[in-house]
Design a protein around this motif. Structure first.
Motif, PDB file in Angstrom:
ATOM      1  N   LYS A  55       5.092 -10.446  -5.627  1.00 26.39           N
ATOM      2  CA  LYS A  55       6.488 -10.891  -5.691  1.00 26.39           C
ATOM      3  C   LYS A  55       7.423  -9.704  -5.866  1.00 26.39           C
ATOM      4  O   LYS A  55       8.488  -9.635  -5.242  1.00 26.39           O
ATOM      5  CB  LYS A  55       6.668 -11.881  -6.840  1.00 26.39           C
ATOM      6  N   ARG A  56       7.017  -8.780  -6.716  1.00 27.11           N
ATOM      7  CA  ARG A  56       7.841  -7.598  -6.984  1.00 27.11           C
ATOM      8  C   ARG A  56       8.013  -6.738  -5.737  1.00 27.11           C
ATOM      9  O   ARG A  56       9.054  -6.102  -5.547  1.00 27.11           O
ATOM     10  CB  ARG A  56       7.175  -6.803  -8.110  1.00 27.11           C
ATOM     11  N   ASN A  57       7.003  -6.737  -4.896  1.00 30.00           N
ATOM     12  CA  ASN A  57       6.995  -5.828  -3.746  1.00 30.00           C
ATOM     13  C   ASN A  57       7.508  -6.446  -2.452  1.00 30.00           C
ATOM     14  O   ASN A  57       7.588  -5.760  -1.427  1.00 30.00           O
ATOM     15  CB  ASN A  57       5.566  -5.310  -3.516  1.00 30.00           C
ATOM     16  N   LEU A  58       7.855  -7.730  -2.476  1.00 33.33           N
ATOM     17  CA  LEU A  58       8.295  -8.375  -1.243  1.00 33.33           C
ATOM     18  C   LEU A  58       9.503  -7.667  -0.634  1.00 33.33           C
ATOM     19  O   LEU A  58       9.605  -7.527   0.588  1.00 33.33           O
ATOM     20  CB  LEU A  58       8.638  -9.852  -1.500  1.00 33.33           C
ATOM     21  N   GLY A  59      10.412  -7.209  -1.486  1.00 33.64           N
ATOM     22  CA  GLY A  59      11.599  -6.534  -0.975  1.00 33.64           C
ATOM     23  C   GLY A  59      11.295  -5.218  -0.293  1.00 33.64           C
ATOM     24  O   GLY A  59      12.037  -4.787   0.602  1.00 33.64           O
ATOM     25  N   ALA A  60      10.200  -4.584  -0.695  1.00 34.89           N
ATOM     26  CA  ALA A  60       9.840  -3.283  -0.119  1.00 34.89           C
ATOM     27  C   ALA A  60       8.857  -3.412   1.037  1.00 34.89           C
ATOM     28  O   ALA A  60       8.994  -2.735   2.058  1.00 34.89           O
ATOM     29  CB  ALA A  60       9.234  -2.381  -1.202  1.00 34.89           C
ATOM     30  N   TYR A  61       7.870  -4.281   0.890  1.00 30.64           N
ATOM     31  CA  TYR A  61       6.798  -4.380   1.882  1.00 30.64           C
ATOM     32  C   TYR A  61       6.919  -5.607   2.790  1.00 30.64           C
ATOM     33  O   TYR A  61       6.291  -5.641   3.847  1.00 30.64           O
ATOM     34  CB  TYR A  61       5.432  -4.435   1.189  1.00 30.64           C
ATOM     35  N   GLY A  62       7.677  -6.601   2.364  1.00 25.29           N
ATOM     36  CA  GLY A  62       7.756  -7.830   3.138  1.00 25.29           C
ATOM     37  C   GLY A  62       6.497  -8.662   2.982  1.00 25.29           C
ATOM     38  O   GLY A  62       5.660  -8.422   2.109  1.00 25.29           O
ATOM     39  N   PHE A  63       6.362  -9.679   3.844  1.00 23.31           N
ATOM     40  CA  PHE A  63       5.217 -10.584   3.813  1.00 23.31           C
ATOM     41  C   PHE A  63       4.120 -10.064   4.738  1.00 23.31           C
ATOM     42  O   PHE A  63       4.401  -9.470   5.769  1.00 23.31           O
ATOM     43  CB  PHE A  63       5.637 -11.983   4.263  1.00 23.31           C
ATOM     44  N   GLY A  64       2.883 -10.296   4.355  1.00 27.17           N
ATOM     45  CA  GLY A  64       1.792  -9.924   5.251  1.00 27.17           C
ATOM     46  C   GLY A  64       0.657  -9.200   4.560  1.00 27.17           C
ATOM     47  O   GLY A  64       0.696  -8.893   3.360  1.00 27.17           O
ATOM     48  N   ILE A  65      -0.361  -8.903   5.336  1.00 28.60           N
ATOM     49  CA  ILE A  65      -1.599  -8.330   4.816  1.00 28.60           C
ATOM     50  C   ILE A  65      -1.406  -6.916   4.290  1.00 28.60           C
ATOM     51  O   ILE A  65      -1.970  -6.549   3.248  1.00 28.60           O
ATOM     52  CB  ILE A  65      -2.686  -8.356   5.913  1.00 28.60           C
ATOM     53  N   LYS A  66      -0.614  -6.119   4.968  1.00 27.78           N
ATOM     54  CA  LYS A  66      -0.435  -4.730   4.526  1.00 27.78           C
ATOM     55  C   LYS A  66       0.229  -4.673   3.158  1.00 27.78           C
ATOM     56  O   LYS A  66      -0.187  -3.908   2.279  1.00 27.78           O
ATOM     57  CB  LYS A  66       0.371  -3.962   5.568  1.00 27.78           C
ATOM     58  N   GLY A  67       1.272  -5.490   2.960  1.00 23.97           N
ATOM     59  CA  GLY A  67       1.914  -5.545   1.655  1.00 23.97           C
ATOM     60  C   GLY A  67       0.977  -6.078   0.588  1.00 23.97           C
ATOM     61  O   GLY A  67       0.986  -5.606  -0.557  1.00 23.97           O
ATOM     62  N   PHE A  68       0.160  -7.051   0.943  1.00 25.15           N
ATOM     63  CA  PHE A  68      -0.831  -7.604   0.017  1.00 25.15           C
ATOM     64  C   PHE A  68      -1.841  -6.539  -0.392  1.00 25.15           C
ATOM     65  O   PHE A  68      -2.196  -6.425  -1.572  1.00 25.15           O
ATOM     66  CB  PHE A  68      -1.530  -8.784   0.695  1.00 25.15           C
ATOM     67  N   THR A  69      -2.284  -5.746   0.561  1.00 22.11           N
ATOM     68  CA  THR A  69      -3.250  -4.688   0.268  1.00 22.11           C
ATOM     69  C   THR A  69      -2.641  -3.643  -0.668  1.00 22.11           C
ATOM     70  O   THR A  69      -3.288  -3.205  -1.640  1.00 22.11           O
ATOM     71  CB  THR A  69      -3.718  -4.019   1.571  1.00 22.11           C
ATOM     72  N   LEU A  70      -1.417  -3.240  -0.407  1.00 25.70           N
ATOM     73  CA  LEU A  70      -0.745  -2.282  -1.288  1.00 25.70           C
ATOM     74  C   LEU A  70      -0.557  -2.856  -2.689  1.00 25.70           C
ATOM     75  O   LEU A  70      -0.683  -2.128  -3.689  1.00 25.70           O
ATOM     76  CB  LEU A  70       0.597  -1.874  -0.689  1.00 25.70           C
ATOM     77  N   SER A  71      -0.277  -4.137  -2.774  1.00 27.45           N
ATOM     78  CA  SER A  71      -0.122  -4.779  -4.085  1.00 27.45           C
ATOM     79  C   SER A  71      -1.452  -4.825  -4.830  1.00 27.45           C
ATOM     80  O   SER A  71      -1.482  -4.706  -6.063  1.00 27.45           O
ATOM     81  CB  SER A  71       0.448  -6.186  -3.911  1.00 27.45           C
ATOM     82  N   MET A  72      -2.551  -5.018  -4.114  1.00 26.01           N
ATOM     83  CA  MET A  72      -3.868  -4.972  -4.758  1.00 26.01           C
ATOM     84  C   MET A  72      -4.135  -3.586  -5.328  1.00 26.01           C
ATOM     85  O   MET A  72      -4.621  -3.442  -6.460  1.00 26.01           O
ATOM     86  CB  MET A  72      -4.968  -5.362  -3.760  1.00 26.01           C
ATOM     87  N   ILE A  73      -3.814  -2.554  -4.577  1.00 18.48           N
ATOM     88  CA  ILE A  73      -4.030  -1.186  -5.058  1.00 18.48           C
ATOM     89  C   ILE A  73      -3.161  -0.912  -6.278  1.00 18.48           C
ATOM     90  O   ILE A  73      -3.612  -0.348  -7.286  1.00 18.48           O
ATOM     91  CB  ILE A  73      -3.736  -0.175  -3.934  1.00 18.48           C
ATOM     92  N   GLU A  74      -1.901  -1.313  -6.215  1.00 17.82           N
ATOM     93  CA  GLU A  74      -0.986  -1.109  -7.341  1.00 17.82           C
ATOM     94  C   GLU A  74      -1.493  -1.817  -8.593  1.00 17.82           C
ATOM     95  O   GLU A  74      -1.466  -1.255  -9.697  1.00 17.82           O
ATOM     96  CB  GLU A  74       0.400  -1.616  -6.970  1.00 17.82           C
ATOM     97  N   THR A  75      -1.967  -3.048  -8.421  1.00 16.86           N
ATOM     98  CA  THR A  75      -2.475  -3.817  -9.557  1.00 16.86           C
ATOM     99  C   THR A  75      -3.728  -3.175 -10.130  1.00 16.86           C
ATOM    100  O   THR A  75      -3.910  -3.124 -11.355  1.00 16.86           O
ATOM    101  CB  THR A  75      -2.770  -5.269  -9.139  1.00 16.86           C
TER     102      THR A  75
END
Length: 236
Positions: A55-75
């Protein structure tokens, strides 16, 4: 018959979890992520932290697999206090690449419904997410020829539908949006003046959950896409 000269001229379709399976791959990868980091928290806690990052990263990465992957790494970095092993990062990246290569599985009634409606209405695919990934899925689905236009957008809001239905149709008042997300597909389309048809999917991302607009005159709910043609007949 509803036609280009009738009350309804344009039908917009969502893609992910409306035309083909999508969320199930996110859930599978989320479970794998929780397993990789099991020593750093309970499964529910890890998934909640991941959702916060998404949710925090939607503004930067948007929706999709790439943003999800970056969020997994961040977490993973957060829950390990910056000590996440390189092998875990590697496995997260591999999981993201695997998601990007999953074969497309169309949902029941999709092909027959689109075939029946193509030529009678302007059909517009309206989907949000990563441009390359959405183009890949559409190409692999074999459904592209049914659509008069394709719009891949960063988000779905009232202005989105006003713009798209003015560009590809006769305006929102003569358009219908069909999808599995109340938040993205149905409510903003109704707000724009269109019909909004909700077709629930067994798996829908929690971010997309809002209350059904049961009092809205142009809201309809169907059990599956195979009921859409009959609904259109009733609206004629």
């Amino acid at each position: 018959m509803t036609s280009r000269d009738g009350k309804l001229s344009t039908i917009g379709f969502d893609a992910d979890d409306t035309l083909w399976q999508n969320e199930q791959f996110f859930r599978m990868t989320e479970n794998h992520f929780a397993t990789l980091l099991a020593e750093h928290g309970e499964e529910a806690q890890l998934k909640a932290r991941l959702l916060e990052a998404e949710k925090r990263n939607l503004g930067a990465y948007g929706f999709g697999i790439k943003g999800f992957t970056l969020s997994m790494i961040e977490t993973a970095i957060e829950v390990t206090g910056g000590q996440v092993p390189a092998r875990v990062i590697e496995q997260i990246l591999a999981a993201g690449r695997e998601m990007l290569s999953h074969p497309i599985e169309t949902l029941p009634h999709v092909h027959d419904t689109l075939k029946a409606l193509a030529g009678r209405y302007r059909l517009v695919l309206i989907t949000k997410g990563d441009l390359f990934d959405q183009e890949r899925k559409l190409a692999q689905s074999g459904l592209g020829d049914f659509f008069d236009a394709v719009e891949i957008v960063s988000d779905k809001s009232r202005p989105t539908y006003e713009r798209i239905f003015a560009r590809h149709g006769d305006g929102p008042s003569r358009a219908m949006m069909v999808g599995n997300s109340l938040k993205s597909d149905v409510v903003p389309a109704i707000d724009a003046g269109s019909w909004g048809v909700y077709i629930p999917h067994d798996l829908t991302w929690v971010y997309e959950h809002v209350e059904e607009p049961v009092g809205a005159e142009r809201f309809r709910k169907l059990p599956h896409l195979g009921e859409l043609a009959e609904l259109l007949k009733r609206l004629d």
